[in-house]
Design an enzyme around this catalytic site. Sequence first.
Site, mmCIF file in Angstrom:
data_model
loop_
_atom_site.group_PDB
_atom_site.id
_atom_site.type_symbol
_atom_site.label_atom_id
_atom_site.label_comp_id
_atom_site.label_asym_id
_atom_site.label_seq_id
_atom_site.Cartn_x
_atom_site.Cartn_y
_atom_site.Cartn_z
ATOM 1 N N GLY A 1 -29.406 -18.661 0.506
ATOM 2 C CA GLY A 1 -29.153 -17.873 -0.705
ATOM 3 C C GLY A 1 -30.451 -17.441 -1.384
ATOM 4 O O GLY A 1 -30.457 -17.119 -2.566
ATOM 5 N N TYR B 1 -15.235 -10.703 -4.739
ATOM 6 C CA TYR B 1 -16.657 -10.387 -4.943
ATOM 7 C C TYR B 1 -16.850 -9.428 -6.119
ATOM 8 O O TYR B 1 -16.087 -8.469 -6.287
ATOM 9 C CB TYR B 1 -17.284 -9.814 -3.661
ATOM 10 C CG TYR B 1 -17.505 -10.875 -2.590
ATOM 11 C CD1 TYR B 1 -17.363 -12.230 -2.879
ATOM 12 C CD2 TYR B 1 -17.872 -10.522 -1.304
ATOM 13 C CE1 TYR B 1 -17.573 -13.203 -1.917
ATOM 14 C CE2 TYR B 1 -18.081 -11.502 -0.322
ATOM 15 C CZ TYR B 1 -17.924 -12.844 -0.643
ATOM 16 O OH TYR B 1 -18.132 -13.811 0.308
ATOM 17 N N ASN C 1 -15.044 -22.117 5.464
ATOM 18 C CA ASN C 1 -15.273 -23.411 4.800
ATOM 19 C C ASN C 1 -14.227 -24.454 5.187
ATOM 20 O O ASN C 1 -13.922 -25.350 4.392
ATOM 21 C CB ASN C 1 -15.302 -23.235 3.273
ATOM 22 C CG ASN C 1 -16.348 -22.245 2.827
ATOM 23 O OD1 ASN C 1 -17.535 -22.426 3.110
ATOM 24 N ND2 ASN C 1 -15.956 -21.181 2.165
ATOM 25 N N ARG D 1 -33.228 -19.442 -1.436
ATOM 26 C CA ARG D 1 -34.046 -20.633 -1.762
ATOM 27 C C ARG D 1 -35.205 -20.808 -0.784
ATOM 28 O O ARG D 1 -36.227 -21.404 -1.116
ATOM 29 C CB ARG D 1 -33.170 -21.897 -1.743
ATOM 30 C CG ARG D 1 -32.297 -22.050 -2.971
ATOM 31 C CD ARG D 1 -31.528 -23.355 -2.940
ATOM 32 N NE ARG D 1 -30.595 -23.414 -1.826
ATOM 33 C CZ ARG D 1 -30.562 -24.368 -0.901
ATOM 34 N NH1 ARG D 1 -31.415 -25.373 -0.951
ATOM 35 N NH2 ARG D 1 -29.668 -24.345 0.070
HETATM 36 N N1 LIG Z 1 -17.386 -17.658 2.887
HETATM 37 C C1 LIG Z 1 -17.988 -18.077 1.791
HETATM 38 O O1 LIG Z 1 -17.561 -19.036 1.116
HETATM 39 C C2 LIG Z 1 -19.242 -17.383 1.347
HETATM 40 C C3 LIG Z 1 -20.039 -17.936 0.323
HETATM 41 C C4 LIG Z 1 -21.209 -17.252 -0.031
HETATM 42 C C5 LIG Z 1 -21.557 -16.065 0.624
HETATM 43 N N2 LIG Z 1 -20.745 -15.547 1.600
HETATM 44 C C6 LIG Z 1 -21.100 -14.321 2.349
HETATM 45 O O2 LIG Z 1 -22.378 -14.516 2.907
HETATM 46 C C7 LIG Z 1 -23.231 -13.438 2.535
HETATM 47 C C8 LIG Z 1 -24.643 -13.929 2.494
HETATM 48 O O3 LIG Z 1 -24.810 -14.958 1.505
HETATM 49 P P1 LIG Z 1 -26.143 -15.007 0.657
HETATM 50 O O4 LIG Z 1 -26.288 -13.753 -0.112
HETATM 51 O O5 LIG Z 1 -26.204 -16.288 -0.078
HETATM 52 O O6 LIG Z 1 -27.195 -14.976 1.875
HETATM 53 P P2 LIG Z 1 -28.756 -15.156 2.057
HETATM 54 O O7 LIG Z 1 -29.138 -14.066 3.011
HETATM 55 O O8 LIG Z 1 -29.030 -16.567 2.419
HETATM 56 O O9 LIG Z 1 -29.411 -14.914 0.636
HETATM 57 C C9 LIG Z 1 -29.583 -13.644 0.096
HETATM 58 C C10 LIG Z 1 -30.549 -13.771 -1.061
HETATM 59 O O10 LIG Z 1 -31.846 -14.027 -0.524
HETATM 60 C C11 LIG Z 1 -32.747 -13.110 -1.099
HETATM 61 N N3 LIG Z 1 -33.809 -12.735 -0.145
HETATM 62 C C12 LIG Z 1 -33.661 -12.276 1.095
HETATM 63 N N4 LIG Z 1 -34.877 -12.025 1.653
HETATM 64 C C13 LIG Z 1 -35.783 -12.317 0.723
HETATM 65 C C14 LIG Z 1 -37.196 -12.281 0.696
HETATM 66 N N5 LIG Z 1 -37.925 -11.885 1.767
HETATM 67 N N6 LIG Z 1 -37.813 -12.658 -0.418
HETATM 68 C C15 LIG Z 1 -37.097 -13.073 -1.492
HETATM 69 N N7 LIG Z 1 -35.737 -13.144 -1.538
HETATM 70 C C16 LIG Z 1 -35.090 -12.764 -0.433
HETATM 71 C C17 LIG Z 1 -31.927 -11.881 -1.392
HETATM 72 O O11 LIG Z 1 -32.592 -11.112 -2.381
HETATM 73 P P3 LIG Z 1 -32.735 -9.497 -2.171
HETATM 74 O O12 LIG Z 1 -31.368 -8.954 -2.397
HETATM 75 O O13 LIG Z 1 -33.716 -9.109 -3.199
HETATM 76 O O14 LIG Z 1 -33.221 -9.278 -0.763
HETATM 77 C C18 LIG Z 1 -30.634 -12.477 -1.863
HETATM 78 O O15 LIG Z 1 -30.673 -12.798 -3.245
HETATM 79 C C19 LIG Z 1 -22.647 -12.935 1.212
HETATM 80 O O16 LIG Z 1 -22.980 -11.590 0.951
HETATM 81 C C20 LIG Z 1 -21.167 -13.075 1.484
HETATM 82 O O17 LIG Z 1 -20.714 -11.966 2.231
HETATM 83 C C21 LIG Z 1 -19.606 -16.200 1.970
#
Ligand SMILES: NC(=O)c1ccc[n+]([C@@H]2O[C@H](COP(=O)([O-])OP(=O)(O)OC[C@H]3O[C@@H](n4cnc5c(N)ncnc54)[C@H](OP(=O)(O)O)[C@@H]3O)[C@@H](O)[C@H]2O)c1
Length: 307
Positions: free
Chosen positions: A223, A62, A168, A225
């Site tokens: 993410g 990360y 995954n 979307r």
């Molecule tokens: N195992 C794997 O292969 C894998 C892959 C990807 C991720 N991960 C893990 O999963 C975690 C979560 O993934 P993710 O970050 O994609 O999760 P997510 O919670 O689906 O997406 C987070 C994104 O959504 C935005 N967001 C949240 N609330 C919002 C709102 N009310 N309005 C607008 N935007 C909003 C956030 O922006 P803000 O920051 O501005 O709130 C951030 O950019 C990662 O941190 C990582 O630890 C694991």
Amino acid sequence: MVSPHTVSRRALHPNGPTLSRLVWGAWRARDAAALAEPQGLVRMIETCLEHGITSFDHADIYGQYQVEALFGDALRLDPALKGRMEIVTKCDIALVSSARPGNRVKHYDTSAAHIRASVERSLAALGVERIDVLLLHRPDPLMDADEVARTLEILVAEGKIAHAGVSNHTVEQMRLLASRLPFPLVTNQIELSVLHTEPLESGILDHLQAERIAPMIWSPLGGGRLFASPPEGALGRTMAELCEKYSLAGPGPLAIAWLLRLPVRPVPVLGTTSLSRIGELAAADAVEMERQDWFALLEAARGRAVP
Ligand SMILES: NC(=O)c1ccc[n+]([C@@H]2O[C@H](COP(=O)([O-])OP(=O)(O)OC[C@H]3O[C@@H](n4cnc5c(N)ncnc54)[C@H](OP(=O)(O)O)[C@@H]3O)[C@@H](O)[C@H]2O)c1
């Protein structure tokens, strides 16, 4: 003033660790100016802990291999925090990066040497004695299951990791590794959300429920979307109606409540970098979504009813 909801806790497996029902993921930490300094990260950790979010998800890669050390710097500022949390981290993806000059091509590496070196580096960067759960980040076509199992067993025996899991991985990939291990894989961290529903049909959730393994869920809000859905569209309208019905602040906590309704009892990993969103999302843990509302959200997100 309404007191914040404290999220519940969940054993990942009957013989596995207990994590908070929602986990905070550190993937995007270096993208947010507020978290790019250790002091900002201390504030994020404290905010999570205030809401009962005690589990933190990492990976060696990360932030171009920088986030674990940044998180470790936060823990070094306030060492008492360490005793109040569980740490999940991952290994096996190898990026082409100035931090790893030997990597000529992006690849996966589940060799004993790489897993061990990655764990040692994660422990040092985070400044902890033990990783609560180590995950293999991506399935490696060159994985020798005997070699990986032996390595994980030794790391557990040495006290460097407490538990092992995958991310995954398909049902068959999980079965292969589990067949060589004397202890269970405690989780599979997979992508799942109202915008990515393929795991509902792939068989992975059925396998996990059969084995009493709780999945961790990445990108639970697609993410980000989810927030691009036009409010006047079917998904936007359904989300607005259900947010009102369940007194939720917006699509974020609603999408988390939708995941928490699954009987496999998943543990979503929150990716927000915004302190103010943590409390809103934690509120989802108090919601028991009605069956027909769960299907209404699925239908609106997919644009079609179930067959
Ligand atoms: N195992 C794997 O292969 C894998 C892959 C990807 C991720 N991960 C893990 O999963 C975690 C979560 O993934 P993710 O970050 O994609 O999760 P997510 O919670 O689906 O997406 C987070 C994104 O959504 C935005 N967001 C949240 N609330 C919002 C709102 N009310 N309005 C607008 N935007 C909003 C956030 O922006 P803000 O920051 O501005 O709130 C951030 O950019 C990662 O941190 C990582 O630890 C694991």
